[in-house]
Design a protein around this motif. Structure first.
Motif, PDB file in Angstrom:
ATOM      1  N   THR A  87     -11.041  -0.534  -0.718  1.00 37.35           N
ATOM      2  CA  THR A  87      -9.756   0.088  -1.031  1.00 37.35           C
ATOM      3  C   THR A  87     -10.000   1.408  -1.751  1.00 37.35           C
ATOM      4  O   THR A  87     -11.104   1.667  -2.248  1.00 37.35           O
ATOM      5  N   HIS A 101      -2.417   4.722  -1.596  1.00 35.59           N
ATOM      6  CA  HIS A 101      -3.321   3.591  -1.799  1.00 35.59           C
ATOM      7  C   HIS A 101      -3.618   3.012  -0.428  1.00 35.59           C
ATOM      8  O   HIS A 101      -2.691   2.745   0.361  1.00 35.59           O
ATOM      9  N   TRP A 139      -7.738   4.918  -3.903  1.00 30.86           N
ATOM     10  CA  TRP A 139      -6.589   5.745  -4.263  1.00 30.86           C
ATOM     11  C   TRP A 139      -6.968   7.181  -3.952  1.00 30.86           C
ATOM     12  O   TRP A 139      -8.043   7.650  -4.360  1.00 30.86           O
ATOM     13  N   LEU A 145       0.872  -1.175   0.000  1.00 36.03           N
ATOM     14  CA  LEU A 145       0.000   0.000   0.000  1.00 36.03           C
ATOM     15  C   LEU A 145       0.912   1.229   0.000  1.00 36.03           C
ATOM     16  O   LEU A 145       1.368   1.690   1.042  1.00 36.03           O
TER      17      LEU A 145
END
Length: 799
Positions: free
Chosen positions: A587, A550, A589, A529
């Motif tokens: 998850t 991330h 970005w 990450l």
């Protein structure tokens, strides 16, 4: 309070107070008429030079007693993170003093750009209603720590931590560092998809003495705070403090109260080379009565004063029989409108030991070991389950409990232009929860009394019991590279694995709709990450920054049908098994960039950001909130684009003017297929978070007097996923002032303060989504109202 309907469719027993408290309040009230100085030494603002990890500290001069402080200088509501490679904002102790003592620090953060805090009470103490969003991320998608100790995701019925109000008394907060975009990769959190909020406790004073503080106010508010400092006990500077806080206040509508006791203690042992050993301890006990959940229909037909029946057992008993107050019969569901009472009771123990060792000017090793225990129960007097004695209601009881322990250890090494930081975090957490039903008395033979007075007796049913076991491991590595004196790069990554599973020691399917409870394990893991950020000071006072990261969130945990969080375990076994193979951890970005300007006259910030959110898990509810049909579903991707502009201007000595504007456009990327068909969510705004926000504050200090006015504008918020129902925007203003009277004999800094919350007495919707959002307007879209105008006064002194 006059109420104007404002919902719209888019196109469509008081605790006994000890004699010592009364004597203390009398003494302090008398002293407020005397002359004294500032209540506590002026807080030194936390450093605003943020990089991913500070370099090891060099040895400092030997500790010496702190000299009496001069009156505090005027300070803006925020300190922008000058030099940070990410958007960082700091809130200092003196800024928090503008709020009523005991106010949740999360509520203070509501003044920051991009941050939305909501609560049904003016202190932010009522945990069920406490709700914080940051750039569209809810509190269970952010990271929270106290002196590096993880606090979990701050949701009600927390499974891996506790709220900051139970972890640390607000009077003992030294400062708060907020990263609105993405938290540092060294933050101990398994939930921070978005930013991170890091709280810091004060250190004991070098001088012996203490602080006493008394607060009075609306709703019979009575809060007492006492802190004792040992001062330096020996030439090495060993010192400690112990504090006690008691808060007692009534609900602002209906009957019931919010009561808490809290003890904090901290010991500091300075070591060679500016190293230290610090020990922290917290104990808290809380009892809270619930405000009744509202719907648009209840607000229109019954009005904003809708509350539970407590302590009128006869009214609750008759309502369970279908005999309602006349006004309630005008609603679409008088049976669900109110109940006898709902309460929450919690006891927490939290402790940590931190060794911060500087081996030399280049090498630092910092390790924290911590433990936390939580126990308690929540009650709800429900007419949906009859008692065996044929009473038409019973008392539902839920028992959450937490036992967790862990450690964090990190090494920081500075060589040439590089500051290299690597560390690990491990935590073991056992979360238990069960549900039971206790018998209610027949009318005329007794009442349910005060549900916070002890665990209910006469339990006749136990539908389920669950035990969760979770292991969390994270590793991070990062390097802060000072390319030139005005250009800094930071690059690193985090690896994380969270393995969680539950077992069900007992269940009665007949009491759970014939269902077997979800049972099984899930693992959220990602070995890489990354995060990359930079800061460039291209001219004096001017700098640019950017950050790309991330992030991953582990699966939240909660018991069967609790409807608090989007946890896969809230469903039955069949639904859990069907979705297990396709479930993925959330998850995202996060991209952000911005500009800062910092000078004695003006501090300014402009920030732009974009968030690409994948595998968003959402709690989908339908039917009444007390007996809902609930599912957790992957609603796919969410895209957020936003901008924030903030400025603090200090045009003349003593005057500070702060303004910030926030814009966030957060929409779903696709439609959602459900058992009943395709729901048109593509392009729809994410519920509960406003598109526009404005924050403003004006503070003026002249000699020993300070006055401030602050205001927030919140635009409309969607209540449904298809955006066919919303709550309107509102503007809320608050007022406060403080005066330092001077010294009186052995007392120093006798200070009086006065605050008004909701200055214009606005009727507004505060918390939304406490029971989950619906796809469309079903008539059961729940929220809580904010408190009306409130008045509070405080008197404090040092000795």
């Amino acid at each position: 309070m006059k109420f104007v309907p404002f919902f719209a469719r888019n196109q469509s027993n008081r605790r006994g107070r000890g004699a010592w408290c009364l004597l203390l309040s009398t003494a302090l009230t008398g002293l407020s008429a005397a002359h004294a100085a500032d209540p506590t030494p002026a807080a030194k603002p936390r450093a605003t030079q943020h990089t991913a990890q500070p370099a090891p500290r060099r040895a400092a001069p030997a500790a010496r007693p702190v000299q009496p402080a001069s009156p505090p200088q005027p300070e803006s509501i925020v300190v922008f993170g000058q030099g940070s490679t990410r958007q960082m904002t700091s809130v200092t102790t003196s800024m928090m003093r503008q709020s009523v003592p005991g106010t949740s620090p999360l509520k203070v953060l509501d003044q920051l750009p991009g941050v939305l805090y909501q609560s049904a009470d003016p202190f932010g103490a009522y945990e069920y209603s406490s709700q914080v969003f940051m750039r569209g991320f809810s509190q269970n998608q952010l990271g929270f720590t106290l002196d590096d100790i993880p606090l979990g995701d701050q949701q009600f019925n927390n499974y891996n931590g506790l709220t900051i109000t139970r972890a640390l008394t607000s009077d003992n907060i030294a400062g708060v560092d907020v990263s609105q975009g993405a938290g540092g990769i060294d933050v101990a959190s398994s939930s921070n998809l978005g930013g991170a909020i890091q709280f810091h406790s004060i250190d004991p004073s070098h001088t012996r003495g203490g602080t006493v503080e008394q607060t009075f106010g609306s709703n019979a508010t009575f809060r007492t705070f006492v802190r004792l400092n040992s001062g330096d006990l020996n030439p090495t500077g060993t010192r400690f403090f112990v504090s006690y806080a008691r808060t007692d206040m009534n609900l602002w509508k209906g009957q019931g109260y919010d009561y808490s006791d809290q003890v904090n203690a901290k010991l500091v042992q300075p070591l060679a080379r500016d190293s230290s050993l610090k020990v922290f301890f917290d104990w808290s006990s809380t009892q809270q009565f619930d405000y009744q959940d509202m719907t648009p229909n209840y607000l229109r037909t019954i009005g904003p004063g809708l509350a539970n029946y407590y302590p009128d057992y006869t009214a609750a008993y008759r309502a369970a029989q279908g005999i309602y107050p006349a006004q309630y019969t005008k609603s679409n569901d008088p049976f669900d409108a109110a109940y006898y009472a709902g309460t929450a009771n919690r006891v927490d123990y939290l402790g940590g030991v931190t060794l911060d060792e500087n081996f030399n000017s280049h090498l630092n090793w910092k390790t924290t070991v911590y433990g936390h225990g939580d126990s308690g129960y929540s009650t709800w007097s429900t007419p949906y389950m009859h008692s065996p004695n044929r009473a038409p209601l019973s008392q539902r009881v839920q028992n959450p409990g937490i036992t967790r322990a862990g450690f964090l250890s990190a090494v920081t090494y500075t060589v040439a232009r590089n500051t290299i930081n690597a560390g690990v975090w491990y935590e073991y957490d056992q979360f238990t929860e069960n549900r039971a039903f206790a018998e209610a008395p027949l009318l005329g033979t007794g009442t349910l009394g005060n549900p916070t007075g002890g665990y209910p007796g006469n339990v006749f049913a136990a539908p389920w019991q669950e035990v969760f076991n979770t292991n969390t491991f994270a590793f991070h590595l990062q390097d802060t590279y000072h390319v030139t004196h005005n250009l800094t790069l930071n690059a690193g990554f985090k690896s994380m694995i969270v393995s969680a599973g539950n077992h069900v020691p007992g269940q009665v399917p007949a009491l759970n709709g014939g269902n077997l409870i979800a049972q099984g394990s899930l693992t959220a893991s990602n070995a890489f990450l990354p995060q990359l950020s930079a800061n460039w000071r291209f001219l004096p006072h001017h700098e640019l920054f950017f950050d790309v990261s991330h992030n991953m969130r582990s699966y939240p945990e909660d018991g069967y049908g609790t409807n608090v969080s989007a946890t896969p375990w809230t469903a039955n076994q069949t639904a859990f098994q069907a979705s297990k193979a396709s479930l993925r951890p959330e998850t995202d970005w996060v991209y952000e960039g911005g500009y800062r300007y910092t000078s004695p006259l003006v501090s300014g910030l402009v920030s732009l950001y974009r968030i690409n959110f994948s595998n968003r898990l959402q709690l989908i509810s339908s039917n009444a909130g007390i007996n809902p049909i609930t599912a957790v579903q992957n609603v796919g991707g969410v895209t957020t684009n936003g901008a924030e502009v903030s400025a603090t201007v200090r045009p003349v000595d003593g005057l500070s003017i702060y303004n910030s504007f926030s814009y966030a456009h957060s929409t779903y990327d696709q439609n959602v297929m459900t058992a009943t068909g395709l729901e048109p969510t593509r392009g729809k705004l994410v519920p509960n978070y406003p598109t526009f926000m404005y924050k403003g504050s004006i503070a003026y200090t002249i000699r020993n007097f300070n006055v401030h006015v602050d205001g927030n504008y919140i635009s409309s918020r969607q209540l449904t996923y298809t955006n066919d129902l919303h709550v309107p925007g509102y503007f809320l203003a608050n007022f406060g002032m403080r005066y330092n009277f001077g010294d009186v004999r052995f007392l120093k800094g006798v200070t009086a303060s006065f605050n008004i919350y909701n200055l214009a007495n606005k009727t507004y919707v505060a918390t939304t989504n406490e029971l989950g959002n619906n796809f469309t307007d079903t008539g059961y879209n729940y929220f809580l109202l904010g408190a009306p105008r409130q008045f509070f006064g405080s008197v404090s002194a040092n000795f």
